[in-house]
Motif scaffolding. Structure first.
Motif, PDB file in Angstrom:
ATOM      1  N   ARG A 128       1.008  -1.224   0.179  1.00 36.38           N
ATOM      2  CA  ARG A 128      -0.005   0.102   0.038  1.00 36.38           C
ATOM      3  C   ARG A 128       0.773   1.296   0.043  1.00 36.38           C
ATOM      4  N   PHE A 129       1.873   1.236   0.742  1.00 39.19           N
ATOM      5  CA  PHE A 129       2.839   2.485   0.794  1.00 39.19           C
ATOM      6  C   PHE A 129       3.412   2.565  -0.664  1.00 39.19           C
ATOM      7  N   ALA A 130       3.784   1.414  -1.147  1.00 38.56           N
ATOM      8  CA  ALA A 130       4.391   1.586  -2.752  1.00 38.56           C
ATOM      9  C   ALA A 130       3.604   2.049  -3.602  1.00 38.56           C
ATOM     10  N   ASP A 131       2.330   1.685  -3.579  1.00 39.45           N
ATOM     11  CA  ASP A 131       1.168   2.304  -4.444  1.00 39.45           C
ATOM     12  C   ASP A 131       0.957   3.770  -4.118  1.00 39.45           C
ATOM     13  N   ALA A 132       0.990   4.239  -2.910  1.00 39.85           N
ATOM     14  CA  ALA A 132       0.772   5.475  -2.391  1.00 39.85           C
ATOM     15  C   ALA A 132       1.943   6.360  -2.769  1.00 39.85           C
ATOM     16  N   GLU A 133       2.901   5.904  -2.844  1.00 42.39           N
ATOM     17  CA  GLU A 133       4.318   6.587  -3.420  1.00 42.39           C
ATOM     18  C   GLU A 133       4.278   6.930  -5.077  1.00 42.39           C
ATOM     19  N   VAL A 134       3.612   5.835  -5.649  1.00 40.69           N
ATOM     20  CA  VAL A 134       3.502   5.901  -7.089  1.00 40.69           C
ATOM     21  C   VAL A 134       2.527   6.930  -7.499  1.00 40.69           C
ATOM     22  N   ALA A 135       1.314   6.894  -6.741  1.00 42.40           N
ATOM     23  CA  ALA A 135       0.363   7.728  -6.733  1.00 42.40           C
ATOM     24  C   ALA A 135       0.786   9.381  -6.748  1.00 42.40           C
ATOM     25  N   LEU A 136       1.619   9.404  -5.623  1.00 40.14           N
ATOM     26  CA  LEU A 136       2.057  10.799  -5.307  1.00 40.14           C
ATOM     27  C   LEU A 136       2.846  11.295  -6.342  1.00 40.14           C
ATOM     28  N   GLY A 137       3.720  10.319  -6.847  1.00 39.29           N
ATOM     29  CA  GLY A 137       4.801  10.729  -7.902  1.00 39.29           C
ATOM     30  C   GLY A 137       4.130  11.163  -9.097  1.00 39.29           C
TER      31      GLY A 137
END
Length: 139
Positions: A3-12
């Motif tokens: 979930r943290f990786a998905d959130a990081e990608v979305a923020l990027g």
């Protein structure tokens, strides 16, 4: 962890979109500058020339200007918040000045080059002012 990786990608992605929007947001100022420059040609044609040749020249020049600007605007991917209202005010103020200039130029100031020059500048003024304000607006 996923979930943290998905959130990081979305923020990027969101940051990339914001950077692209800021980089490409100056198109409307260029649009207004071209529209203002067009008034320096179109208004004297509308005020000084008379007859069929004038109508054809004005119609063709105006068609090329509006078509070119419309295609340019349609290809832009970024529109700032409040664009519709701002564009409506710009076109409305220009339309009012243009209608007044053509009406006065064909009734009161017939064949007056000085009036045509002042009217052309007057019609370009709201557009140039809008372009300057758009250029000064913070990204």
């Amino acid at each position: 962890m996923q979930r943290f990786a998905d959130a990081e990608v979305a923020l990027g992605r969101a940051a990339d979109v914001e950077r692209a929007a800021q980089a490409r947001s100056g198109w409307y100022a260029r649009y207004l500058w071209v529209f203002a420059a067009g008034q320096l040609i179109l208004v004297p044609i509308a005020v000084l020339w008379h007859g069929f040749a004038s109508a054809m020249a004005f119609g063709l020049a105006n068609t090329f200007l509006v078509t070119g600007l419309s295609v340019y605007a349609a290809r832009q991917r970024v529109v700032r918040r409040g664009f519709g209202v701002k564009h409506g005010v710009m076109v409305g103020s220009w339309g009012t000045v243009f209608a007044l200039a053509v009406t006065l130029g064909n009734t009161v100031f017939v064949n007056n080059p000085a009036f045509a020059a002042v009217a052309a500048l007057g019609c370009a003024l709201p557009l140039a002012t809008g372009a300057r304000l758009e250029m000064r607006r913070p990204s």
